[in-house]
Design an enzyme around this catalytic site. Sequence first.
Site, mmCIF file in Angstrom:
data_model
loop_
_atom_site.group_PDB
_atom_site.id
_atom_site.type_symbol
_atom_site.label_atom_id
_atom_site.label_comp_id
_atom_site.label_asym_id
_atom_site.label_seq_id
_atom_site.Cartn_x
_atom_site.Cartn_y
_atom_site.Cartn_z
ATOM 1 N N ALA A 15 42.337 31.061 39.207
ATOM 2 C CA ALA A 15 40.974 30.905 40.148
ATOM 3 C C ALA A 15 40.188 31.800 39.136
ATOM 4 O O ALA A 15 40.613 32.519 38.422
ATOM 5 C CB ALA A 15 41.239 30.525 41.401
ATOM 6 N N LYS A 16 38.971 32.061 39.775
ATOM 7 C CA LYS A 16 37.964 33.069 38.896
ATOM 8 C C LYS A 16 38.315 33.748 39.793
ATOM 9 O O LYS A 16 37.986 35.680 39.322
ATOM 10 C CB LYS A 16 36.517 32.798 39.621
ATOM 11 C CG LYS A 16 36.089 31.536 38.435
ATOM 12 C CD LYS A 16 35.043 30.565 38.959
ATOM 13 C CE LYS A 16 34.513 29.424 38.694
ATOM 14 N NZ LYS A 16 33.466 28.675 39.455
ATOM 15 N N ARG A 17 38.456 33.968 41.448
ATOM 16 C CA ARG A 17 39.237 35.263 42.007
ATOM 17 C C ARG A 17 40.223 35.732 41.252
ATOM 18 O O ARG A 17 40.267 37.378 41.733
ATOM 19 C CB ARG A 17 38.913 34.860 43.359
ATOM 20 C CG ARG A 17 39.364 34.050 44.256
ATOM 21 C CD ARG A 17 39.329 33.365 45.263
ATOM 22 N NE ARG A 17 40.050 32.771 45.512
ATOM 23 C CZ ARG A 17 40.245 31.141 45.618
ATOM 24 N NH1 ARG A 17 39.385 30.295 44.747
ATOM 25 N NH2 ARG A 17 41.017 30.506 45.789
#
Length: 282
Positions: free
Chosen positions: A238-240
């Site tokens: 995930a990006k985060r």
Amino acid sequence: MIVTRFAPSPNGPLHLGHAYSAIVAHDLAKARGGRFLLRIEDIDGARSRPELAEAFRADLAWLGLEWEEVPAQSTRVTAYAQAAEWLRREGLLYPCRCTRAEIAAAATEGGPDGPVYPGTCRGTPVDHAAAAWRLDVAEALRRTGPLTWLDERAGEQAARPELLGDVVLVRREAETPASYHLAVTIDDSADGVTLVTRGIDLFPATHVHRLLQALLDLPVPAWHHHPLLLDETGTKLAKRRGSPSLVDRRRAGEDGRALADLLRAGRLPAGITLGEGLDRVP
Ligand code: GLU
């Protein structure tokens, strides 16, 4: 002719998981002489960053993919509103002003996307102002009867939209007129997509999309839900969580075509694995 698509949301840079998803959709179409589409899913006005769409195109080109771009979601707001209006007139939507916290407190079941909305506002008078509109799934299923859909990997599925409860189709925020479920169903039909290719995390959402297709009298595609790339903890990239973006890799001079070929061959960078996941699919 087979038509697949990659439909990223421009709310953060693409990472390896997106690259894998785009390559799967691209290769499935090209292997069968079909078309591969790019659609920018920018319906979420508050989170969308228009400048990212250009980076997405550069990322796909860097990976060596060829695509046709179809209109972004922000251009289709009228079609979403018309579909919602029709469903509302048919008595299939009802307004709801419950907050996330209220739903979490009232829910008795957990679904694939968190607590299942327990139908608090169904059949009760609710002020329409600033309300979200939810699909009355039980009533919708009464109208359509039992439905099935085909996943190329998992086989024929009985549609079970009730797993997600009465999902929101029209969001309360004026700048985000349709929810993901309504927008993506209308778009895939408008774009002539015949094989909806996406990550297995969206498998449960397909139950709802199949129901919407039946209600709105839209053509029914097949689906291909592919496994996800997982990080060291077994969690979806995930990006985060800071997995390196494709932009970072591109700017660092990495060879995108070589990376795409490694992903195709299942030779993943250290620490990354390809999940299976079909056993966990509801
Ligand atoms: N826009 C969604 C995302 O970026 C994908 C939707 C889909 O493939 O159906 O996660």
